[in-house]
Write a protein that holds these residues in place. Structure first.
Motif, PDB file in Angstrom:
ATOM      1  N   ASP A  86      36.623 -30.277 -26.174  1.00 36.94           N
ATOM      2  CA  ASP A  86      35.303 -29.661 -26.045  1.00 36.94           C
ATOM      3  C   ASP A  86      35.334 -28.587 -24.967  1.00 36.94           C
ATOM      4  O   ASP A  86      35.329 -28.888 -23.779  1.00 36.94           O
ATOM      5  N   GLY A  87      35.390 -27.329 -25.403  1.00 36.00           N
ATOM      6  CA  GLY A  87      35.474 -26.209 -24.476  1.00 36.00           C
ATOM      7  C   GLY A  87      36.856 -25.585 -24.452  1.00 36.00           C
ATOM      8  O   GLY A  87      37.050 -24.486 -24.990  1.00 36.00           O
ATOM      9  N   GLU A 120      29.114 -25.133 -18.426  1.00 35.13           N
ATOM     10  CA  GLU A 120      28.479 -25.275 -19.743  1.00 35.13           C
ATOM     11  C   GLU A 120      27.851 -26.643 -19.920  1.00 35.13           C
ATOM     12  O   GLU A 120      26.772 -26.776 -20.480  1.00 35.13           O
ATOM     13  N   GLU A 121      28.536 -27.675 -19.456  1.00 34.07           N
ATOM     14  CA  GLU A 121      28.056 -29.031 -19.730  1.00 34.07           C
ATOM     15  C   GLU A 121      26.896 -29.441 -18.821  1.00 34.07           C
ATOM     16  O   GLU A 121      26.178 -30.387 -19.117  1.00 34.07           O
ATOM     17  N   HIS A 344      25.349 -25.112 -27.177  1.00 36.90           N
ATOM     18  CA  HIS A 344      26.521 -24.297 -26.819  1.00 36.90           C
ATOM     19  C   HIS A 344      26.065 -22.999 -26.158  1.00 36.90           C
ATOM     20  O   HIS A 344      24.949 -22.538 -26.405  1.00 36.90           O
TER      21      HIS A 344
HETATM   22 ZN   LIG Z   1      31.419 -27.465 -25.553  1.00 40.77          ZN
END
Ligand SMILES: [Zn+2]
Length: 400
Positions: A86-87, A120-121, A344
């Motif tokens: 993720d990412g 982002e998270e 996102h």
């Molecule tokens: Zn992500």
């Protein structure tokens, strides 16, 4: 690249990743990003927020000539005990796709950019996509600076500790203008592709579901767990438990998903009746009205117990550019176009008016935000090929 990233911020016990914004681990990831750019003879620029950008070609000259750049990339931070994909899959694939195009002698008409969005998270300061939100003005710099982590450290202090000037933080229109088109590749966070009859490793994103966070608070009276008769108790946990069950039922009834994954109990003793329970409800669904109905049902139960529901955040449905999605799906041989319940940076850019698309790489179990998150190397390479094809199409020049 994957092997270099593997040990950074990995928890020896769980095997999951703890890569939070403006920490030592984050600094190591940012150094890795710079090194990968330099290895390819490209410079990194950092915008006012701290997002990192690499350009193959001159984005300002191209913009002046009416040919704004094509940007891909994702983020390198993680949730607590997050997975490896993720990412980072989007950032690594971006560099790999660029290598593919260069190996083929591709000469872009438009510059191609790679971005590493910071924070982002929202694992540390509580607001997801903080880097792209501040960049586009969706969140003010003042609010961002005042957000605090679990230790009471503000984002302003964290930026200072990471060697950045917190006063710099703010929207950066010049950086956003360079992004003519944004394509984010991401591991699928669901099982849609693996449930298809045909072998399809990559899909195109259509939209991000509406989603929000609400704080549920129920009140009682702290007292002794042994000596207080049941009929004399005011137990805040009972109302809270009823609200959690109600959230699940409402989600089933209205065709949404609802989660209570974080709870704070006061006083928090095994042998004390709870005087206050605060929990966070995360609710999402394809249809905005249905998500609202879930929250209304939960609110009714919480209020029945004398509690309170407060909305912490709400993001409406975010459609990606439908023409762009069709173009990508067609260019990639008629692959599926699917929606997602995950937020996102691509959604933030889409809301800021940037033509945006997403590519999802198959996840055999659908598990994400967990060390179990996975994609096969074969599928990841198929993702790189798809991204290279899309970049070649969007950046013009000699198609590959
Ligand atoms: Zn992500």
């Amino acid at each position: 690249m994957w092997r270099d990233l593997e040990p950074i911020g990995r928890d020896g016990g769980s095997g999951g990743y703890r890569r939070f914004a403006w920490t030592r681990e984050d600094a190591t990831l940012r150094e890795w990003f710079v090194a990968e750019a330099e290895r390819r003879g490209l410079d990194v620029t950092t915008d006012r927020v701290g997002n990192q950008w690499v350009w193959w070609g001159d984005p300002d000259a191209a913009l002046a000539a009416g040919r704004p750049g094509v940007v891909t990339g994702s983020h390198l931070d993680s949730v607590p005990d997050g997975g490896a994909f993720d990412g980072p899959l989007g950032v690594v694939s971006a560099f790999a796709a660029l290598d593919t195009l260069r190996d083929k002698g591709f000469e872009p008409d438009r510059p191609i950019g790679i971005v590493n969005f910071v924070d982002e998270e929202g694992a540390r300061f509580g607001v997801a996509c903080a880097g792209s939100r501040v960049l586009t003005g969706a969140m003010t710099a003042d609010r961002a600076r005042s957000l605090t982590d679990a230790d009471g450290v503000s984002m302003a202090e964290a930026l200072g500790a990471a060697g950045r000037d917190p006063a710099e933080l703010g929207p950066d229109a010049e950086t956003v203008r360079r992004v003519g088109t944004f394509v984010e590749l991401h591991v699928e966070q669901g099982r849609h592709l693996s449930t298809l009859d045909e072998d399809v490793p990559v899909a195109v994103g259509s939209d991000i579901w509406p989603h929000g966070r609400w704080r549920l608070r129920t009140l009682g009276e702290a007292n002794h767990a042994g000596t207080t008769r049941l009929e004399d108790r005011e137990d805040a946990m009972l109302g809270f438990a009823a609200a959690v069950i109600a959230a699940r039922r409402a989600a089933e009834t209205h065709g949404c998903v609802a989660t209570v994954g974080k709870v704070a109990v006061t006083p928090g003793g095994v042998n004390a009746i709870p005087s206050e329970v605060t929990g966070w409800l995360d609710a999402r669904g394809a249809d905005e009205a249905a998500v609202r109905r879930v929250v209304a049902d939960v609110t009714e139960v919480v209020e029945e117990f004398g509690g309170l529901v407060v909305e912490d955040s709400w993001t409406g449905s975010t459609p990606f550019d439908p023409g762009l999605a069709r173009r990508l799906a067609t260019r990639l041989g008629g692959i599926p176009v699917i929606g997602t319940g995950a937020g996102h940076d691509a959604g933030i850019l889409a809301n800021a008016g940037v033509p945006t698309a997403m590519l999802f790489v198959r996840n055999p179990t659908g598990i994400s935000h967990s060390p179990e998150e996975f994609a096969t190397s074969e599928d990841c390479l198929a993702g790189v090929d798809a991204l290279a094809t899309v970049l070649a199409d969007l950046a013009g020049g000699d198609a590959t």
